[in-house]
Enzyme design. Structure first.
Site, PDB file in Angstrom:
ATOM      1  N   ILE A 167       0.970  -1.205   0.018  1.00  0.00           N
ATOM      2  CA  ILE A 167      -0.069  -0.002  -0.048  1.00  0.00           C
ATOM      3  C   ILE A 167       1.067   1.324   0.030  1.00  0.00           C
ATOM      4  CG2 ILE A 167      -1.815   1.194   1.368  1.00  0.00           C
ATOM      5  CD1 ILE A 167      -2.678  -1.354   2.465  1.00  0.00           C
ATOM      6  N   HIS A 226     -14.292  -2.137  10.704  1.00  0.00           N
ATOM      7  CA  HIS A 226     -13.926  -2.899   9.415  1.00  0.00           C
ATOM      8  C   HIS A 226     -13.607  -4.195   9.725  1.00  0.00           C
ATOM      9  CE1 HIS A 226     -11.740  -3.042   5.670  1.00  0.00           C
ATOM     10  NE2 HIS A 226     -10.758  -3.279   6.145  1.00  0.00           N
TER      11      HIS A 226
HETATM   12  O1  TXD Z   1      -9.104  -1.038   4.658  1.00  0.00           O
HETATM   13  C1  TXD Z   1      -7.908  -1.276   5.223  1.00  0.00           C
HETATM   14  N1  TXD Z   1      -7.671  -0.375   6.289  1.00  0.00           N
HETATM   15  C2  TXD Z   1      -6.947  -2.522   5.228  1.00  0.00           C
HETATM   16  C3  TXD Z   1      -5.797  -2.238   5.540  1.00  0.00           C
HETATM   17  C4  TXD Z   1      -6.999  -2.745   3.536  1.00  0.00           C
HETATM   18  C5  TXD Z   1      -6.051  -3.435   3.099  1.00  0.00           C
HETATM   19  C6  TXD Z   1      -4.747  -3.706   3.830  1.00  0.00           C
HETATM   20  N2  TXD Z   1      -5.046  -3.309   5.221  1.00  0.00           N
HETATM   21  C7  TXD Z   1      -3.641  -3.288   6.186  1.00  0.00           C
HETATM   22  O2  TXD Z   1      -2.731  -2.531   5.838  1.00  0.00           O
HETATM   23  C8  TXD Z   1      -3.087  -4.981   6.118  1.00  0.00           C
HETATM   24  O3  TXD Z   1      -3.640  -5.653   6.912  1.00  0.00           O
HETATM   25  C9  TXD Z   1      -1.842  -4.401   6.859  1.00  0.00           C
HETATM   26  O4  TXD Z   1      -1.816  -4.428   8.175  1.00  0.00           O
HETATM   27  C10 TXD Z   1      -1.423  -2.942   6.364  1.00  0.00           C
HETATM   28  C11 TXD Z   1      -0.307  -2.769   5.201  1.00  0.00           C
HETATM   29  O5  TXD Z   1      -0.659  -3.917   4.327  1.00  0.00           O
HETATM   30  P1  TXD Z   1       0.523  -3.957   2.851  1.00  0.00           P
HETATM   31  O6  TXD Z   1      -0.180  -4.827   2.053  1.00  0.00           O
HETATM   32  O7  TXD Z   1       0.938  -2.468   2.586  1.00  0.00           O
HETATM   33  O8  TXD Z   1       1.342  -4.861   3.754  1.00  0.00           O
HETATM   34  P2  TXD Z   1       2.995  -4.775   3.456  1.00  0.00           P
HETATM   35  O9  TXD Z   1       3.081  -4.821   1.998  1.00  0.00           O
HETATM   36  O10 TXD Z   1       3.547  -6.080   4.204  1.00  0.00           O
HETATM   37  O11 TXD Z   1       3.818  -3.501   3.866  1.00  0.00           O
HETATM   38  C12 TXD Z   1       3.767  -3.405   5.394  1.00  0.00           C
HETATM   39  C13 TXD Z   1       5.082  -2.522   5.506  1.00  0.00           C
HETATM   40  C14 TXD Z   1       6.257  -3.700   5.266  1.00  0.00           C
HETATM   41  O12 TXD Z   1       7.136  -2.839   4.237  1.00  0.00           O
HETATM   42  C15 TXD Z   1       7.077  -3.438   6.546  1.00  0.00           C
HETATM   43  O13 TXD Z   1       8.601  -3.734   6.567  1.00  0.00           O
HETATM   44  C16 TXD Z   1       6.564  -2.528   7.411  1.00  0.00           C
HETATM   45  O14 TXD Z   1       5.239  -2.177   6.950  1.00  0.00           O
HETATM   46  N3  TXD Z   1       6.815  -2.466   8.846  1.00  0.00           N
HETATM   47  C17 TXD Z   1       7.032  -1.217   9.398  1.00  0.00           C
HETATM   48  N4  TXD Z   1       7.259   0.171   8.979  1.00  0.00           N
HETATM   49  C18 TXD Z   1       7.424   0.855  10.018  1.00  0.00           C
HETATM   50  N5  TXD Z   1       7.613   0.501  11.342  1.00  0.00           N
HETATM   51  C19 TXD Z   1       7.500  -0.670  11.565  1.00  0.00           C
HETATM   52  N6  TXD Z   1       7.662  -0.869  12.990  1.00  0.00           N
HETATM   53  C20 TXD Z   1       7.262  -1.707  10.796  1.00  0.00           C
HETATM   54  N7  TXD Z   1       6.963  -2.851  10.881  1.00  0.00           N
HETATM   55  C21 TXD Z   1       6.725  -3.354   9.699  1.00  0.00           C
END
Ligand code: TXD
Length: 316
Positions: free
Chosen positions: A18, A180
């Site tokens: 995302i 949600h």
């Molecule tokens: O409608 C909605 N709100 C939902 C939300 C719709 C779809 C996805 N939904 C949730 O968004 C999903 O269940 C996840 O909890 C988040 C992010 O989904 P995404 O598909 O972007 O997940 P990714 O590709 O795994 O990206 C998450 C990133 C990844 O690059 C990790 O390295 C990073 O989060 N990450 C962090 N970043 C900063 N700080 C910390 N501590 C951290 N831990 C992991």
């Protein structure tokens, strides 16, 4: 007093599926300079460089940078948080709580230090508990912390209605309220097609099928992708919210906002109709719901409250 013409700064905490699409959409819409943050070493920098190299071809000219240091997101005007694990097949959004609440606490502590004036849009799941956690740990005012889910869920409902009626989805309006989760509340009386109430154009059985498909919309994509969850539509939905803030457009949309008495719900983040403008969540619209929809909203809110209780246990 001279007006500031400095471009807004948009910080994206989480540069995954995302986050990367958020950066692309923000750049293409010229919303401001983008700072992608992630703990994954080098990944935000690589995505940012690739996106920046797209500007000449695609016609945008904003700064896009990536970082693993929170100091680089300092002073952001808007922060969109996608840090956290996404679902895999067989997982519920609630299954993510244990891991993601710890991540959200870490993110919130850093935002409190570096971005105290930001409008924060939380996307990470389980959404309602995560936006609550971020608000609680940062201590930011409730109008500056909001959760993105309702725009996405309403967008799914609108698509399914448009496909069934063979009309443009741009002429379908809809509101999906509540948590949600699988008990979210597509408010059918609020759905119109070119201003015509949906119930005049579609049989109840077909409406019920669309309500059910919307509730399971996230899981449908998780099962198809097998490696993660939806990311294009969630990114676009969060950008709608960021744009409403940055352009002070006072858009009306469904979003997870803190209710303090609205809909009989207290001290809880849950999906409700809001107005988003330069003040953030400027207003929660308290509208009349049918007895059936109000009951469904209360049930959904009680599920959110259970999740928040679990989050609070982990926050200590
Ligand atoms: O409608 C909605 N709100 C939902 C939300 C719709 C779809 C996805 N939904 C949730 O968004 C999903 O269940 C996840 O909890 C988040 C992010 O989904 P995404 O598909 O972007 O997940 P990714 O590709 O795994 O990206 C998450 C990133 C990844 O690059 C990790 O390295 C990073 O989060 N990450 C962090 N970043 C900063 N700080 C910390 N501590 C951290 N831990 C992991």
């Amino acid at each position: 007093m001279a007006r500031s013409f400095q471009r807004p700064k948009i910080a994206l905490i989480g540069a995954g599926q995302i986050g990367g699409n958020l950066a692309l959409l923000a750049a293409q819409r010229g919303l401001g300079d983008v700072m992608l943050f992630d703990i994954n070493d080098g990944m935000p920098q690589g995505k940012a460089l690739d996106l920046a190299q797209m500007g000449a071809a695609d016609g945008f000219d904003v700064s896009i940078k990536g970082t693993n240091k929170y100091a680089d997101v300092a002073g952001a005007d808007v922060v969109i948080v996608t840090a956290g694990l996404p679902r895999k097949p067989g997982m519920s959004r609630d299954d993510l709580l244990d891991t993601n609440v710890k991540i959200m606490k870490d993110v919130a502590q850093n935002l409190k230090q570096h971005c105290p004036e930001a409008f924060v849009i939380v996307v990470s799941n389980p959404l309602d508990a995560m936006v609550y956690t971020l608000k609680k740990v940062t201590g930011f005012p409730k109008h500056k912390v909001v959760g993105m889910a309702g725009v996405l869920d309403s967008s799914r409902f609108r698509l399914f209605v448009a496909e069934k009626l063979q009309v443009s989805l741009l002429d379908v309006t809809a509101f999906v309220l509540g948590g949600h989760g699988d008990d979210m509340v597509p408010v059918v009386p609020f759905c119109s097609v070119g201003g015509v109430p949906l119930a005049q154009l579609m049989k109840k059985a077909d409406i019920d099928a669309i309500v059910e498909r919307t509730r399971k919309g996230g899981g449908e994509i998780v099962n198809l992708l097998k490696t993660g969850s939806a990311f294009y539509a969630p990114a676009a939905s969060a950008i709608v919210m960021a744009e409403a803030y940055l352009r002070d457009s006072r858009r009306v949309m469904a979003a997870a906002a803190q209710c303090d008495g609205e809909y009989g719900i207290n001290d809880l983040y849950v999906g409700v109709p809001v107005v988003i403008g330069k003040g953030g969540v400027e207003k929660i619209l308290t509208v009349e719901l049918s007895a059936e929809d109000n009951k469904a909203l209360q049930i959904s809110a009680s599920h959110v409250r259970e999740l928040v209780g679990e989050a609070n246990k982990r926050l200590g």
